[in-house]
Design an enzyme around this catalytic site. Structure first.
Site, PDB file in Angstrom:
ATOM      1  N   LYS A  33      -0.967  -4.077  -3.306  1.00 58.19           N
ATOM      2  CA  LYS A  33      -2.245  -3.492  -2.901  1.00 58.19           C
ATOM      3  C   LYS A  33      -2.304  -2.065  -3.433  1.00 58.19           C
ATOM      4  O   LYS A  33      -1.771  -1.135  -2.850  1.00 58.19           O
ATOM      5  CB  LYS A  33      -2.415  -3.494  -1.382  1.00 58.19           C
ATOM      6  CG  LYS A  33      -3.783  -2.984  -0.933  1.00 58.19           C
ATOM      7  CD  LYS A  33      -3.934  -3.073   0.572  1.00 58.19           C
ATOM      8  CE  LYS A  33      -5.346  -2.654   0.999  1.00 58.19           C
ATOM      9  NZ  LYS A  33      -5.604  -1.226   0.765  1.00 58.19           N
TER      10      LYS A  33
ATOM     11  N   ASP B 148      10.380   4.747 -10.171  1.00 60.07           N
ATOM     12  CA  ASP B 148      10.008   5.316 -11.465  1.00 60.07           C
ATOM     13  C   ASP B 148      10.719   6.629 -11.745  1.00 60.07           C
ATOM     14  O   ASP B 148      10.989   6.959 -12.908  1.00 60.07           O
ATOM     15  CB  ASP B 148       8.493   5.543 -11.532  1.00 60.07           C
ATOM     16  CG  ASP B 148       7.714   4.255 -11.750  1.00 60.07           C
ATOM     17  OD1 ASP B 148       8.352   3.177 -11.779  1.00 60.07           O
ATOM     18  OD2 ASP B 148       6.476   4.326 -11.896  1.00 60.07           O
TER      19      ASP B 148
ATOM     20  N   SER C 133       0.813  -1.212   0.000  1.00 61.76           N
ATOM     21  CA  SER C 133       0.000   0.000   0.000  1.00 61.76           C
ATOM     22  C   SER C 133       0.849   1.265   0.000  1.00 61.76           C
ATOM     23  O   SER C 133       1.526   1.550  -0.972  1.00 61.76           O
ATOM     24  CB  SER C 133      -0.967  -0.049   1.178  1.00 61.76           C
ATOM     25  OG  SER C 133      -1.988   0.887   1.016  1.00 61.76           O
TER      26      SER C 133
END
Length: 412
Positions: free
Chosen positions: A336, A322, A311
């Site tokens: 999640k 990224d 999460s």
């Protein structure tokens, strides 16, 4: 999307809002118990991420339940839980008043219980231990990350909601609870009696490592994304910087998440001017969270992750990966990618509802997929005392990457 929030308990990651839904004139004809049911129905009708409601006629669902008499409030709660179960979403659930109060206690940074962070295994929905809290009674009793809790004081946990399981394990200091625990790695099941104690929820552990490398490395382990996590982490980074840290390891292993806003704020400590996360609601509309030019360090960074990284932890890991700010080391994360809002009902109960999903800065949907680290390093379970030692293969890999600032080269 920048709503006020607080951390929702053991392993449940939520963006929290409060909502009061006014009654229509027709509502005056209903009993108080029916009004509670109707309020829950309306919340899901307006907010749930899937506007097909798992391919069901949600209005017909309402009508069918209102034909049934509710003898008392428990009948209304039972009806709400049955209704929500048809969505086949374990994260959308009712919090009865005592569960809601327990949740509020957990946000204070301190509670009494056994000290376990738990979640539902994604495939089997079994109650799974994400990690025992360091120094907790559960850790002392031998409960390990990856164990399954089959029973709590004789109550089977199959189909038991996370909040109910957490409530049953909490209790007054000095009282005991018996857990039936399955250890998958050892292929055995045992009953463990644990005496409850006060559990400190300090989310940050930090120290300077000068033994494993010529480069002084600041090691920071973050156990949860609570309301105070950002300030605690910021303080830890500043302290390590003053001690001479030239690189950092951020350990998110077995961190089940917490507040979305805490995840965004913590990512901003490391990222200066890039996207952090995108959220997508049921209309397919995007909202975004960006860094705000307030990063407090640009030192080389490695992030440790594993299957217990979930999460909000995945939001931070995905943003750092990224944006080429850090190299990820370890195992594929939990996966999640859903956001829950918590709505307060008019009788002090609550309703957690999946309202959106999130995507990483590269628009990757990681739900049920997880984030694959840059360096996959498998590792047998280790104890807290073994973290950072030779037995910690993932940590040692991160150290090797940080030597000579190589992590910057790897990331770019």
């Amino acid at each position: 999307m920048r709503k006020r929030g607080f951390w929702v308990g053991l392993g449940c990651v939520c963006l929290v809002t409060l909502s009061w839904l006014g009654w229509t004139p027709q509502a005056n004809a209903f009993t108080e118990d029916q009004k509670i049911f109707l309020q829950a129905w309306r919340i899901v009708n307006q907010a749930y991420i899937d506007d097909t409601f798992n391919d069901q006629n949600w209005w017909l669902m309402r009508q069918n339940y209102l034909r049934k008499p509710f003898d008392d409030r428990d009948d209304a709660y039972d009806a709400i839980e049955e209704m929500l179960a048809t969505l086949d979403d374990p994260f959308t659930r009712l919090l009865r008043p005592e569960q809601y109060r327990s949740l509020q206690v957990s946000t204070s940074g301190e509670l009494s219980g056994v000290g376990l962070q738990i979640d539902l295994a994604p495939e089997t929905h079994q109650l799974e231990v994400v990690t025992p809290i360091a120094g907790s009674p559960a850790e002392a009793a031998g409960v390990q990350a990856g164990d399954y809790i089959l029973e709590i004081d004789g109550f089977k946990t199959q189909d038991m909601a996370l909040d109910e399981a957490a409530t049953r394990m909490r209790g007054k200091i000095g009282t005991s609870v018996v857990l039936t625990v399955e250890h998958p790695e050892e292929e055995k099941t045992e009953k463990i009696k644990i005496v409850r104690d006060r559990i400190s929820l300090n989310p940050v552990h930090a120290q300077l490592d000068t033994e494993n490398s010529d480069t002084p490395i600041g090691y920071i382990r973050l156990s949860q994304f609570s309301a105070n996590a950002t300030q605690e982490l910021k303080t830890a980074i500043q302290k390590l910087d003053n001690q001479g840290a030239e690189a950092y390891i951020l350990d998110l292993r077995n961190n089940p998440g917490g507040l979305l806003q805490a995840g965004v704020s913590i990512a901003r400590l490391w990222i200066d001017n890039d996207p952090i996360v995108y959220t997508v609601n049921r209309q397919g509309m995007f909202d975004s969270f960006y860094a705000d030019h307030n990063a407090i360090t640009d030192a080389p960074l490695a992030v440790l992750v594993n299957k217990g990284t979930a999460s909000a932890s995945e939001i931070v890991a995905g943003a750092l990966q990224d944006n080429h700010r850090a190299t990820l080391v370890g195992q594929t994360t939990f996966g999640k990618g859903l956001i829950q809002s918590l709505f307060e009902l008019s009788d002090d109960a609550g309703l957690a509802v999946t309202v959106a999903k999130y995507e990483t800065p590269n628009h990757t949907d990681i739900n049920k997929q997880g984030i694959t680290p840059d360096y996959e390093i498998s590792q047998d379970p280790i104890t807290v005392s073994q973290i950072g030692t030779e037995a910690d293969l993932q940590y040692q890999k991160a150290v090797n990457l940080l030597k000579g600032n190589s992590v910057i080269a790897e990331a770019t």
